[in-house]
Scaffold this active site. Structure first.
Site, PDB file in Angstrom:
ATOM      1  CG  ASP A  12       7.832 -52.269 -29.307  1.00 25.24           C
ATOM      2  OD1 ASP A  12       8.260 -53.426 -29.303  1.00 25.24           O
ATOM      3  OD2 ASP A  12       6.702 -51.946 -29.747  1.00 25.24           O
ATOM      4  CG  ASP A  62       6.119 -56.334 -34.339  1.00 25.16           C
ATOM      5  OD1 ASP A  62       7.355 -56.363 -34.340  1.00 25.16           O
ATOM      6  OD2 ASP A  62       5.408 -57.133 -34.959  1.00 25.16           O
TER       7      ASP A  62
END
Ligand code: IMP
Ligand code: MG
Length: 417
Positions: free
Chosen positions: A153, A155
């Site tokens: 992922d 952020d």
């Protein structure tokens, strides 16, 4: 729907991980029975050591037994008898496991770092168990076969929320190491842009490091891709591009099932989500604007204000509920999530994103879920977008970019003990 039901739902279902809560409850028993809060640290060093050793042994036994239940669960699912899984009876929301989990060993490792069994006032916590599960997953992966694909992922996992992957980020040498080892890497992010320069802006530290590396072969450099908008925009590494990435047309990577997602449905779903977001924003008087994109719609704060967690969660649950109850919401996968200071609804989700990476790199023979690890920070069951990756791969749940760095070190140590 009664208010009581809504309160239960809001308080429990989406804000708790049932498996972790259940393990926490099991460990609370020896904690209560064996901890000795009245023993004085100065006076009774030996007594404390005995208590700690006893507690450690009991925690370890419990973790071994939970590991056994998981193995049993895997066996029943493989044999097409999910109803016979005892774990499923105990934790109804439990999902699929793609490898065994070496929980006893993982507990001992985390205990040596976090001194869980020496604590007398603070019982084994959510974070203790989350980290034990991560360690157990890494051991399960490397012992059952090989890690061929690691997806990340963006952020909070690779960089702080809303920040960029800058050249000094300590995760960069670790990702280069994965590529050196001929593993594949996918950045599977919700950030949805259709142009490569936008991703270069966010990821330039990593992309430049891959470009500049004199030790990675050209084939190894091609081992990194970016999947944006959960499962909507794919970019591959290309050293001849100024922004190091080129867009890969959908015809080259869509999964068979995704070809049935048609433009009318996509528009209908986003129209519905947009209207639910607007209604909710007005209702809560959110200081937010609405952003409509090709494959997503979101609300984001204007003038740099912060939206409160409760308002973000209310918005996610309201829009999710509205779309889920519609006909188009049952035809087309979507993901509504709380991005920390915004709420987005994307077409597709990370299970599709990870599967596309598996197929893209697998070239005809997709990389198996048991050889894939997705690392992310959003694993609560509603309003979180990494959660869906659990359908397609093994996962590790981290809480900050520095935990990702620790996890990759741990993976390296598991591969080369
Ligand atoms: P992730 O943690 O890498 O999945 O990124 C999530 C963040 O990307 C969200 O919180 C948004 O701030 C941002 N974002 C930008 N564009 C989009 C989009 O099209 N869909 C969802 N999130 C987006
Ligand atoms: Mg994230």
């Amino acid at each position: 729907m009664t208010t009581r039901y809504r309160v239960e739902y809001a308080l429990k279902t989406h804000r708790r991980d049932q498996l972790i809560e259940w393990i926490k409850g099991l460990l609370a028993v020896p904690f209560v029975l064996h901890s000795q809060p009245t023993v004085n640290y100065q006076e009774s060093g030996d007594a404390l050591k005995v208590v700690a050793a006893d507690t450690q042994q009991r925690y370890a036994e419990i973790m071994r037994d939970v590991g056994g239940l998981i193995t049993d669960h895997i066996r029943h699912y493989a044999g097409n008898h999910p109803g016979k899984s005892k774990l499923k009876l105990l934790v109804p929301s439990v999902g699929t496991f793609f490898t065994e989990l070496h929980l006893e060993e993982a507990f001992k490792y985390q205990d040596s770092r976090r001194f869980i069994s020496r604590r007398r006032f603070v019982a084994p916590s959510f974070n203790d168990i989350r980290l034990i599960l991560n360690s157990a997953q890494l051991l399960g992966l490397v012992r059952s076969s090989e890690v061929e694909l690691v997806t990340f992922d963006g952020d909070v996992t690779l960089y702080d929320d809303g920040a960029c992957l800058t050249p000094e980020n300590p995760v960069i040498p670790q990702i280069l190491r994965l590529l050196h080892q001929d593993r594949k890497v996918g950045i599977v992010t919700a950030a949805g842009y259709s142009e490569a320069p936008k991703y270069y802006e966010r990821l330039y530290g990593l992309l430049d490091a891959v470009y500049d590396s004199s030790t990675l072969s050209p084939a190894q450099k091609e081992g990194i891709i970016v999947m944006g908008g959960e499962s909507n925009f794919l970019f591959r590494f290309d050293p001849s591009s100024d922004c190091r990435l080129v867009y890969v047309p959908r015809s080259q990577w869509l999964l068979e099932e995704m070809r049935a997602w048609n433009d009318n449905d996509i528009k209908e779903l986003l129209d519905l989500a947009e209207s639910a977001l607007r209604t909710c924003a007005a209702n809560l008087n959110l200081p937010a604007g609405v952003l409509r994109k090709d494959r997503a719609v979101g609300v984001y704060p204007v003038n740099g204000v912060r939206i409160s967690r409760e308002q973000l969660e209310e918005t996610v649950l309201a829009v999710q509920n509205a779309v889920e109850r519609s006909a188009v919401g049952s035809r087309l996968p979507f993901c509504a999530f709380n991005g920390g200071n915004d709420v987005f609804v994307d077409i597709g989700d990370k299970s599709w994103g990870v599967r596309c990476c598996q197929q893209y790199f697998g070239k005809g023979q997709p990389i198996a879920p048991s050889k894939t690890l997705h690392i992310g920070d959003q694993f609560l069951s509603a309003g979180a977008n990494d959660f869906k990756a659990r359908l397609a791969s093994t996962t590790a749940w981290i809480a900050s970019p520095s935990e990702t760095v620790d996890l990759l070190d741990e993976l390296e140590a598991a591969v080369n003990p």
